[in-house]
Enzyme design. Structure first.
Site, PDB file in Angstrom:
ATOM      1  CB  CYS A   1      -0.935  -0.082   1.360  1.00  0.00           C
ATOM      2  SG  CYS A   1      -1.783   1.578   1.492  1.00  0.00           S
TER       3      CYS A   1
ATOM      4  CG  HIS B   1      -5.524  -2.223  -1.430  1.00  0.00           C
ATOM      5  ND1 HIS B   1      -4.520  -2.886  -0.613  1.00  0.00           N
ATOM      6  CD2 HIS B   1      -5.344  -0.974  -1.068  1.00  0.00           C
ATOM      7  CE1 HIS B   1      -3.821  -1.908   0.096  1.00  0.00           C
ATOM      8  NE2 HIS B   1      -4.253  -0.727  -0.522  1.00  0.00           N
ATOM      9  CD  GLU B   2      -6.205   1.750  -3.947  1.00  0.00           C
ATOM     10  OE1 GLU B   2      -6.499   2.560  -3.192  1.00  0.00           O
ATOM     11  OE2 GLU B   2      -5.298   1.040  -4.158  1.00  0.00           O
TER      12      GLU B   2
ATOM     13  CG  HIS C   1      -7.254   3.280   1.326  1.00  0.00           C
ATOM     14  ND1 HIS C   1      -6.251   3.211   2.122  1.00  0.00           N
ATOM     15  CD2 HIS C   1      -6.494   2.380   0.392  1.00  0.00           C
ATOM     16  CE1 HIS C   1      -5.033   2.689   1.961  1.00  0.00           C
ATOM     17  NE2 HIS C   1      -5.107   2.327   0.839  1.00  0.00           N
TER      18      HIS C   1
END
Ligand code: ZN
Length: 175
Positions: free
Chosen positions: A91, A133-134, A137
């Site tokens: 990341c 993954h994003e 966030h």
């Protein structure tokens, strides 16, 4: 268009949940441009708005390696997922750390594009993994949260130490 600083753990702004985009105005257009400029200045493949301090559900990705396949996902939702697999992720906000995580390797995503146009994508492999993954966030979740407690303790100590060293160096420069 501009490159923006990428926030790094433990910056508390990385923990702020992102809000959906309601109005697709110029500020969204500028944010998308800034995300691409910032992403292309790194070796990363995807970047979310919270990582540059903008708590909106906007992410960009480009898996081509030569900036030829830009993709924008705004207010993405995963409506189907399949084939979980173990993948190693890194990341841009937790530099120098790699973590093995379980992700679906096939997903169906419903999202808006940069002008608010609706879209639906079937993604697999790395594309599927990086979108998940994003999207973490957007919930203020970081890779470091997915580590075992012992490894997290070790990495936090190492990051703290590095932060201290950088701080000391800056102090010397300032002085
Ligand atoms: Zn990340």
């Amino acid at each position: 268009m501009a490159t923006r600083p990428i926030l790094e753990y433990p910056d508390p702004r990385l923990r702020i949940p992102a809000e959906p985009v309601i109005e697709f105005d110029d500020s969204v257009d500028r944010l998308v441009d800034d995300l691409f400029d910032t992403l292309y200045a790194t070796s990363g493949i995807a970047l979310s708005a919270p990582q540059i301090g903008d708590p909106r559900q906007v992410l960009v990705a480009d898996l081509s390696g030569d900036a030829s396949a830009p993709e924008v996902y705004i207010n993405p939702e995963i409506v189907a997922s399949a084939m979980p697999g173990i993948v190693e992720e890194s990341c841009l906000s937790v530099p120098g750390v790699q973590v093995k995580v379980v992700r679906a390797t096939r997903i169906k995503v419903v999202a808006s594009g940069r002008f608010g146009e609706g879209m639906e994508r079937d993604l697999e492999g790395m594309s599927a993994v990086c979108i998940q993954h994003e999207m973490d966030h957007f919930e203020g979740k970081l890779l470091i949260d997915r580590m075992s407690m012992l490894r997290r303790w070790w990495v936090q100590a190492a990051l703290r130490k590095r932060g201290k060293v950088e701080q000391d160096t800056e102090d010397r420069h300032a002085a």
